[in-house]
Scaffold this motif. Structure first.
Motif, short mmCIF file in Angstrom:
data_model
loop_
_atom_site.label_atom_id
_atom_site.label_comp_id
_atom_site.label_asym_id
_atom_site.label_seq_id
_atom_site.Cartn_x
_atom_site.Cartn_y
_atom_site.Cartn_z
N UNK A 119 16.31 -2.87 -1.53
CA UNK A 119 17.17 -1.75 -1.12
C UNK A 119 16.81 -1.29 0.28
N UNK A 120 15.51 -1.16 0.54
CA UNK A 120 15.03 -0.70 1.84
C UNK A 120 15.44 -1.67 2.95
N UNK A 174 0.83 -1.20 0.00
CA UNK A 174 0.00 0.00 0.00
C UNK A 174 0.86 1.26 0.00
N UNK A 175 2.13 1.13 0.40
CA UNK A 175 3.08 2.24 0.28
C UNK A 175 3.60 2.23 -1.15
N UNK A 176 3.39 3.32 -1.91
CA UNK A 176 3.70 3.30 -3.35
C UNK A 176 5.09 2.79 -3.70
N UNK A 177 6.11 3.22 -2.95
CA UNK A 177 7.48 2.82 -3.30
C UNK A 177 7.69 1.32 -3.19
N UNK A 178 6.97 0.65 -2.30
CA UNK A 178 7.16 -0.77 -2.07
C UNK A 178 6.51 -1.64 -3.14
N UNK A 226 12.72 6.67 2.11
CA UNK A 226 14.16 6.61 2.37
C UNK A 226 14.52 7.39 3.62
N UNK A 227 13.97 8.60 3.73
CA UNK A 227 14.24 9.45 4.88
C UNK A 227 13.70 8.81 6.16
N UNK A 229 8.65 10.46 -5.45
CA UNK A 229 8.60 11.33 -4.27
C UNK A 229 8.37 10.50 -3.01
N UNK A 230 7.50 9.49 -3.11
CA UNK A 230 7.24 8.63 -1.96
C UNK A 230 8.48 7.82 -1.60
#
Length: 423
Positions: free
Chosen positions: A20-21, A8-12, A150-151, A144-145
């Protein structure tokens, strides 16, 4: 969190980003443990605020001089292979610290030399890491997500690493912080090797490296919004981040604590930063990010002034929440903005200049902070730092309306906004 919730988190949604995460998340906890252990070891060996500044200076000054050339390298060569190499070198550095500490041979010059070595590695690693993120996300709108997540990852590690590090130092010793950090790089390297990365295509960039560096500078500083972000980042890095090398003085001398106190103070800053990272990760649009960049240094400045005045640990922990929050909002929001508007063939060079304005300026700030603390005391030094950050915030906020007008056409061209109000 199960797989469905993760997605549900776009980057994932991107497998490479998940790898990477996971790898970076494990390794960064070790990195923050090592940072805490290093400053504590230096203070134990020397009892000198100036020496804390010198070690901080040597660890990051290569980023100031070499980051622009690192950006040229990153624009021309595989960021994937570059990161595998830098992670291996970082692992060697941490294990060397562990061996020297375990054998009792460690001296201050060893720490300075190894910090300088890590600085050279970081000068290439930082722009490569920043520029590699867009290659990890399959959908452009997830970028952007991904930067915000990352932050959050970095500051989640900032929360866990120092707290665990403080406990390890007080129970089993500094050596194990260095050892665990060295071994944690295995997770990063394994994650990178498990990725399915498209073959690298050499960018068509004309000119020799000096010309390419010059082109990067002209591109960045001829466009007022980018120039303003880089200058504000420089100010925050020079003045606002001196607290990272002065915290041991507050922990031991002012608050009368030890390594555990230092760990709690760093963890409190990490918790504030984690909160800011989560907020940025849940934002659905870049609209309004200019206001965040404008207010972040003021939050940091107020936090620094309040922390410098505190002589009560719970109050100090509370003020460090705002130090961490202001820091991450400024760093991550600026990063997101720059990554969103940059031209693709200049991404590595722009991110190297951002690295230069951020990591490259920190060592100068560390040296300045250490010298000032030696002369006027750590609390007075942080008061000056806080005032400088607040002044920078005011100046940037005054320029914001003019900067919005210049950014609007880029947002519209990229399809980010279709309305007139944009930050």
């Amino acid at each position: 969190m199960n797989k469905k919730n993760w997605l549900q988190i776009p980057a994932f949604r991107s497998r490479n980003y998940r790898l990477f995460f996971a790898g970076q998340g494990i390794s960064l906890i070790g990195t923050w443990m090592t940072q805490l252990a290093t400053v504590w070891l230096v203070y134990e060996l020397t009892n000198s605020p100036l020496m804390l500044g010198i070690v901080g200076f040597t660890s990051q000054i290569p980023s100031f001089f070499l980051a622009p050339f690192g950006g040229v390298f990153v624009d021309r060569f595989s960021r994937y292979r570059t990161l595998i190499g830098t992670q291996m070198l970082s692992m060697i550095q941490s294990l060397a610290l562990a061996i020297l500490t375990f054998t009792g041979m460690i001296q201050i010059w060893h720490i300075i030399a190894l910090s300088l070595f890590q600085g050279f590695v970081s000068a290439l690693d930082a722009p490569a890491r920043q520029a590699f993120v867009p290659e990890l996300v399959e959908c452009r709108e997830d970028l952007a997500n991904a930067i915000a997540v990352n932050s959050t990852m970095i500051n989640g590690a900032r929360l866990i690493g120092p707290a665990v590090g403080g406990l390890l130092i007080s129970t089993i010793g500094i050596t194990y912080c260095f050892l665990i950090d060295g071994l944690s790089y295995i997770a990063v390297i394994a994650g990178l090797l498990a990725m399915k990365v498209k073959p690298w295509k050499l960018s068509a960039i004309d000119g020799n490296p000096w010309q390419q560096v010059k082109e990067g500078f002209v591109y960045a500083f001829s466009f007022p919004p980018i120039r303003a972000i880089l200058l504000l980042s420089t100010l925050v890095s020079l003045m606002g981040l001196q607290n990272t090398i002065l915290v041991p003085i507050f922990a031991e001398t002012i608050l009368k604590g030890g390594a555990e106190t230092l760990g709690f103070l760093m963890a409190a800053s990490g918790l504030g930063a984690l909160s800011g990272g989560i907020y940025l990760a849940t934002r659905r649009t870049i609209v309004g990010i200019g206001q965040l960049i404008a207010i972040a240094p003021a939050i940091l400045g107020v936090g620094l002034i309040a922390f410098s005045a505190s002589r009560f640990l719970p109050l100090s922990l509370f003020t460090m929440l705002f130090v961490g929050l202001g820091t991450i909002l400024q760093i991550a929001a600026s990063n997101t903005f720059l990554q969103t508007i940059v031209e693709e063939n200049k991404r590595g060079r722009l991110m190297s200049l951002y690295t230069m304005s951020f990591l490259g300026i920190i060592p100068i700030g560390n040296l300045l902070g250490g010298a000032l603390a030696n002369r006027i005391g750590a609390p007075n030094t942080l008061i000056i730092d806080g005032i400088a950050c607040i002044i920078g915030s005011i100046f940037f906020h005054r320029e914001l309306p003019a900067l919005k007008k210049l950014v609007m056409p880029i947002y519209e061209q990229k399809g980010i906004v279709i309305v007139k109000n944009v930050s």
